[in-house]
Design an enzyme around this catalytic site. Structure first.
Site, PDB file in Angstrom:
ATOM      1  N   TRP A 123       0.856  -1.191   0.054  1.00 46.02           N
ATOM      2  CA  TRP A 123       0.064   0.056   0.186  1.00 46.02           C
ATOM      3  C   TRP A 123       0.751   1.434  -0.100  1.00 46.02           C
ATOM      4  CZ3 TRP A 123      -5.073  -0.246  -1.111  1.00 46.02           C
ATOM      5  CH2 TRP A 123      -5.838  -1.609  -0.300  1.00 46.02           C
ATOM      6  N   SER A 124       2.042   1.140  -0.225  1.00 46.60           N
ATOM      7  CA  SER A 124       3.027   2.101  -0.298  1.00 46.60           C
ATOM      8  C   SER A 124       2.603   3.564  -1.278  1.00 46.60           C
ATOM      9  CB  SER A 124       4.289   1.746  -0.737  1.00 46.60           C
ATOM     10  OG  SER A 124       5.325   2.776  -1.033  1.00 46.60           O
ATOM     11  N   ASN A 125       2.717   4.515  -0.485  1.00 41.79           N
ATOM     12  CA  ASN A 125       2.361   5.862  -0.930  1.00 41.79           C
ATOM     13  C   ASN A 125       3.628   6.242  -1.846  1.00 41.79           C
ATOM     14  OD1 ASN A 125      -0.317   6.638  -0.172  1.00 41.79           O
ATOM     15  ND2 ASN A 125       0.592   6.581   1.747  1.00 41.79           N
TER      16      ASN A 125
END
Length: 300
Positions: free
Chosen positions: A68-70
């Site tokens: 879920w890395s921005n």
């Protein structure tokens, strides 16, 4: 293509009966408005790395992150915007979600690696890429060039503040702000709310960036169990704050940050008449990873 676009990041005062009662003023630096995908400190940390790559005729970006890395999404969007190609090494099993889908839409090639291999990020990079043709971007954009970009935030401020608060993952953003405070000779107290459990390691990170850890106040009690962990009281706080202010938060970084600031205000941490600046670091697509948990709140 020139690595540049206008930064729109206003300072907005937030009103709350609690602030009036405790005689403090709270402002948000809305870095979430910089760009919908290269948002907040992600743009600041990428800026000079991208300029460096362009000056060295490197056209491929390689970076790392969780599912879920921005930062993965920001790098993918930046690559597409400025004429680079990109690869993202994703920690853990091969899955699909909304954030990774957007990374692919921006053209990022995703490679899933087991958690043990992921720990050796530099070796992973050198095994697959030539460092004269590809740029290594550490997880979260951690780098001295990233810190340089974060320092520029101080040039934009419209007034002086007694306290500046920011969430911490790698420590790059708060190190940049602290370095800028020292450079400009300001009396502002730099404070950070780490989102990881047992985050004392950040003191060593600050030193590695050339920043005296004594200039940064760590508040270690607002991690809610660790990185990407949460609890119902945090989710309920976020839901109430967003519905009252119209300012979106997510549970990984900004939710914990704002929860901590409110809690410190309630505990009379600040002197009367203090002016507090909260850095909204963006990354709002991280909210998508918590949809099920927020949906459960409706049934409570």
């Amino acid at each position: 293509m020139l690595i540049s676009f206008p930064i729109y990041s206003p300072e907005e005062e937030i009103k709350d009966p609690l602030f009036s009662k405790k005689n403090v003023r709270v402002y948000f630096k809305r870095d979430d408005k910089i760009h919908p995908f290269i948002s907040g400190n992600k743009w600041r940390k990428l800026k000079y790395n991208l300029i460096d790559a362009q000056q060295r005729n490197i056209n491929h970006l390689v970076t790392f992150g969780g599912a879920w890395s921005n930062h993965l999404l920001a790098t993918a969007a930046a690559a597409a915007s400025f004429g680079f190609t990109s690869t993202g090494f994703v920690r853990g099993e091969d899955i699909d979600n909304a954030v990774l889908s957007m990374c692919r839409l921006f053209g990022m090639d995703l490679q899933f690696v087991d958690r043990q291999s992921y720990k050796e990020k530099r070796n992973l990079f050198l095994t697959h890429f030539n460092d004269r043709e590809s740029l290594f971007l550490d997880e979260g954009g951690k780098s001295k060039l990233g810190m340089q970009g974060c320092m520029e935030l101080l040039d934009e401020l419209e007034q002086d503040y007694d306290h500046i608060f920011v969430a911490s993952g790698t420590g790059t953003t708060v190190a940049g702000i602290a370095a800028g405070i020292t450079q400009y000779g300001l009396k502002t107290q730099v404070e950070t709310i780490p989102v990881l459990k047992s985050a004392d390691f950040l003191l060593d990170e600050f030193t590695s960036f050339g920043v005296d850890p004594a200039h940064i106040k760590l508040h270690l009690d607002y991690h809610f169990g660790g990185y990407a962990k949460t609890k119902p009281d945090l989710l309920l706080f976020i839901k109430e704050f967003v519905s009252k202010t119209g300012i979106m938060l997510e549970p990984t970084y900004t939710g914990k940050l704002v929860f901590g600031v409110y809690d410190l205000i309630m505990k009379d941490y600040f002197k009367p008449n203090s002016k507090i600046l909260v850095i909204h670091t963006g990354g709002l697509t991280g909210y998508l990873g918590y949809l099920e948990q927020f949906n459960r709140l409706a049934t409570i």
